[in-house]
Structures are given as structure tokens and as C-alpha cells.
Design a protein around this motif. Structure first.
Motif, PDB file in Angstrom:
ATOM      1  N   GLY A 117      36.562  38.186  36.936  1.00 52.32           N
ATOM      2  CA  GLY A 117      36.995  39.085  35.864  1.00 52.32           C
ATOM      3  C   GLY A 117      37.670  38.320  34.742  1.00 52.32           C
ATOM      4  O   GLY A 117      38.291  37.278  34.964  1.00 52.32           O
TER       5      GLY A 117
ATOM      6  N   ARG B 208      43.817  43.131  44.842  1.00 51.13           N
ATOM      7  CA  ARG B 208      42.801  44.112  44.442  1.00 51.13           C
ATOM      8  C   ARG B 208      43.486  45.461  44.169  1.00 51.13           C
ATOM      9  O   ARG B 208      43.210  46.110  43.163  1.00 51.13           O
ATOM     10  CB  ARG B 208      41.744  44.240  45.539  1.00 51.13           C
ATOM     11  CG  ARG B 208      40.713  45.308  45.342  1.00 51.13           C
ATOM     12  CD  ARG B 208      39.602  45.009  44.387  1.00 51.13           C
ATOM     13  NE  ARG B 208      38.892  43.788  44.710  1.00 51.13           N
ATOM     14  CZ  ARG B 208      38.170  43.117  43.821  1.00 51.13           C
ATOM     15  NH1 ARG B 208      38.046  43.566  42.587  1.00 51.13           N
ATOM     16  NH2 ARG B 208      37.556  42.013  44.144  1.00 51.13           N
TER      17      ARG B 208
ATOM     18  N   ALA C  52      45.511  45.158  40.876  1.00 43.16           N
ATOM     19  CA  ALA C  52      44.630  45.116  39.713  1.00 43.16           C
ATOM     20  C   ALA C  52      44.046  46.501  39.428  1.00 43.16           C
ATOM     21  O   ALA C  52      43.993  46.932  38.265  1.00 43.16           O
ATOM     22  CB  ALA C  52      43.518  44.090  39.920  1.00 43.16           C
ATOM     23  N   GLU C  53      43.619  47.214  40.459  1.00 39.68           N
ATOM     24  CA  GLU C  53      43.077  48.566  40.265  1.00 39.68           C
ATOM     25  C   GLU C  53      44.123  49.485  39.666  1.00 39.68           C
ATOM     26  O   GLU C  53      43.829  50.277  38.769  1.00 39.68           O
ATOM     27  CB  GLU C  53      42.563  49.128  41.597  1.00 39.68           C
ATOM     28  CG  GLU C  53      41.244  48.528  42.028  1.00 39.68           C
ATOM     29  CD  GLU C  53      40.759  49.049  43.382  1.00 39.68           C
ATOM     30  OE1 GLU C  53      41.467  49.873  44.018  1.00 39.68           O
ATOM     31  OE2 GLU C  53      39.672  48.608  43.809  1.00 39.68           O
TER      32      GLU C  53
ATOM     33  N   GLY D 272      44.370  48.806  36.133  1.00 36.77           N
ATOM     34  CA  GLY D 272      43.130  48.965  35.388  1.00 36.77           C
ATOM     35  C   GLY D 272      42.488  47.638  35.014  1.00 36.77           C
ATOM     36  O   GLY D 272      41.707  47.575  34.069  1.00 36.77           O
ATOM     37  N   TRP D 273      42.815  46.578  35.752  1.00 31.24           N
ATOM     38  CA  TRP D 273      42.259  45.242  35.499  1.00 31.24           C
ATOM     39  C   TRP D 273      41.014  45.049  36.354  1.00 31.24           C
ATOM     40  O   TRP D 273      41.001  45.405  37.528  1.00 31.24           O
ATOM     41  CB  TRP D 273      43.247  44.145  35.843  1.00 31.24           C
ATOM     42  CG  TRP D 273      44.548  44.189  35.100  1.00 31.24           C
ATOM     43  CD1 TRP D 273      44.855  44.952  34.007  1.00 31.24           C
ATOM     44  CD2 TRP D 273      45.724  43.445  35.413  1.00 31.24           C
ATOM     45  NE1 TRP D 273      46.144  44.730  33.619  1.00 31.24           N
ATOM     46  CE2 TRP D 273      46.710  43.795  34.461  1.00 31.24           C
ATOM     47  CE3 TRP D 273      46.048  42.528  36.395  1.00 31.24           C
ATOM     48  CZ2 TRP D 273      47.985  43.252  34.471  1.00 31.24           C
ATOM     49  CZ3 TRP D 273      47.322  41.983  36.409  1.00 31.24           C
ATOM     50  CH2 TRP D 273      48.271  42.335  35.445  1.00 31.24           C
ATOM     51  N   ASP D 274      40.001  44.453  35.782  1.00 28.01           N
ATOM     52  CA  ASP D 274      38.776  44.164  36.533  1.00 28.01           C
ATOM     53  C   ASP D 274      38.852  42.741  37.086  1.00 28.01           C
ATOM     54  O   ASP D 274      38.721  41.775  36.335  1.00 28.01           O
ATOM     55  CB  ASP D 274      37.553  44.323  35.632  1.00 28.01           C
ATOM     56  CG  ASP D 274      36.251  44.020  36.354  1.00 28.01           C
ATOM     57  OD1 ASP D 274      36.241  44.010  37.605  1.00 28.01           O
ATOM     58  OD2 ASP D 274      35.248  43.775  35.662  1.00 28.01           O
ATOM     59  N   LEU D 275      39.079  42.629  38.393  1.00 24.47           N
ATOM     60  CA  LEU D 275      39.103  41.310  39.025  1.00 24.47           C
ATOM     61  C   LEU D 275      37.705  40.730  39.158  1.00 24.47           C
ATOM     62  O   LEU D 275      37.543  39.522  39.226  1.00 24.47           O
ATOM     63  CB  LEU D 275      39.706  41.391  40.439  1.00 24.47           C
ATOM     64  CG  LEU D 275      41.204  41.436  40.597  1.00 24.47           C
ATOM     65  CD1 LEU D 275      41.567  41.466  42.082  1.00 24.47           C
ATOM     66  CD2 LEU D 275      41.890  40.296  39.909  1.00 24.47           C
ATOM     67  N   GLY D 276      36.707  41.590  39.244  1.00 24.61           N
ATOM     68  CA  GLY D 276      35.354  41.117  39.542  1.00 24.61           C
ATOM     69  C   GLY D 276      35.340  40.579  40.971  1.00 24.61           C
ATOM     70  O   GLY D 276      36.008  41.095  41.855  1.00 24.61           O
ATOM     71  N   GLN D 277      34.576  39.522  41.176  1.00 22.90           N
ATOM     72  CA  GLN D 277      34.531  38.867  42.493  1.00 22.90           C
ATOM     73  C   GLN D 277      35.818  38.071  42.659  1.00 22.90           C
ATOM     74  O   GLN D 277      36.162  37.263  41.803  1.00 22.90           O
ATOM     75  CB  GLN D 277      33.325  37.931  42.574  1.00 22.90           C
ATOM     76  CG  GLN D 277      33.237  37.119  43.848  1.00 22.90           C
ATOM     77  CD  GLN D 277      32.959  37.973  45.067  1.00 22.90           C
ATOM     78  OE1 GLN D 277      32.178  38.910  44.998  1.00 22.90           O
ATOM     79  NE2 GLN D 277      33.586  37.652  46.174  1.00 22.90           N
TER      80      GLN D 277
END
Length: 133
Positions: free
Chosen positions: A95, A58, A61-62, A65-70
Motif C-alpha cells: 500500500g 491490519r 490500518a482498516e 482507512g489506510w490501504d496496507l495492500g499485501q
């Protein structure tokens, strides 16, 4: 780095674990004489690896700038023919990540702090100190 204490309860194998801020219960399943009041030691072992994996990925990814989603991780353990513990992680996220992003995340997962310690091993020492009544 980290410190926890564990103390027995009145329920056979159930023990209270605390880091000073948070408390959880560990126990064994009934087939091993426990009452299943909390996770068994190997469940906690896998849980620490799963938590480190999820949090590290997490954070990574942050930062990218990647959106992992759930995000989910499913961990299983087994022993090979030589008796060595084998841990397998299945990682999933909602994501929209490319195969290159997943390749990078799998590489990062292989190098999380807990993964490294579990893979390399740790020096474990013990000593006796009488409990105060």
C-alpha cells in the motif's frame, strides 16, 4: 485468554498442538534429532509475534482507512553478548503509505498484545497431572 494442548506422536520429537479448533505440528530439525515435521519451538515463538503484528496492524490500518495492500513481516532472532534474546521485525506493505503512517504503524507494532507480553515477560507455572490411560 487462550488455551492449547500438546500431545506427543510416535515420531520422536514431533508433537500435535491444538486449541480445540485448529491443529498444527511442532518438531525439531534433523540436526537436533527431529524429523522437521513442523515448526520448531522458537519458530512458533516468532510466528506468534508475527501473526499478532500482522493482524493488529491490519486492524489499525482498516480503522484509519489506510490501504496496507499485501503486508509482510520478516522476523529474526539472535542472542546478544549477555545471552538475552533479540527479535528484529522487518515490516513491508504494498500500500502507498506515507512516512508518517509508517511511523505510526511502527509505534503500534511496538505495543501489540504479544509484543508487550514478550517484552515484559510472563509468570509461568507448572504442575503435574497424571495422564489417563
Amino acid at each position: 485468554m487462550a488455551q492449547v494442548t500438546i500431545e506427543s506422536t510416535a515420531d520422536n520429537y514431533a508433537h500435535r498442538i491444538s486449541n480445540g479448533l485448529h491443529t498444527l505440528l511442532a518438531d525439531e530439525p534433523p540436526r537436533l534429532g527431529g524429523k522437521d515435521a513442523g515448526m520448531a519451538p522458537f519458530d512458533l515463538y516468532l510466528a506468534s509475534l508475527a501473526a499478532c503484528t500482522a493482524i493488529t496492524l491490519r486492524m489499525y490500518a482498516e480503522k484509519k482507512g489506510w490501504d496496507l495492500g499485501q503486508f509482510n513481516a520478516e522476523l529474526t532472532s539472535s542472542r546478544d553478548e549477555a545471552g538475552k534474546l533479540q527479535v528484529h521485525r522487518i515490516l513491508s506493505a504494498t500500500g502507498a503509505l506515507s512516512s508518517e503512517q509508517w511511523e505510526r504503524l511502527l509505534d503500534v507494532a511496538s505495543r501489540t498484545p504479544v509484543t508487550k507480553v514478550m517484552s515484559e515477560g510472563a509468570v509461568i507455572t507448572s504442575e503435574h497431572r497424571p495422564l489417563k490411560s
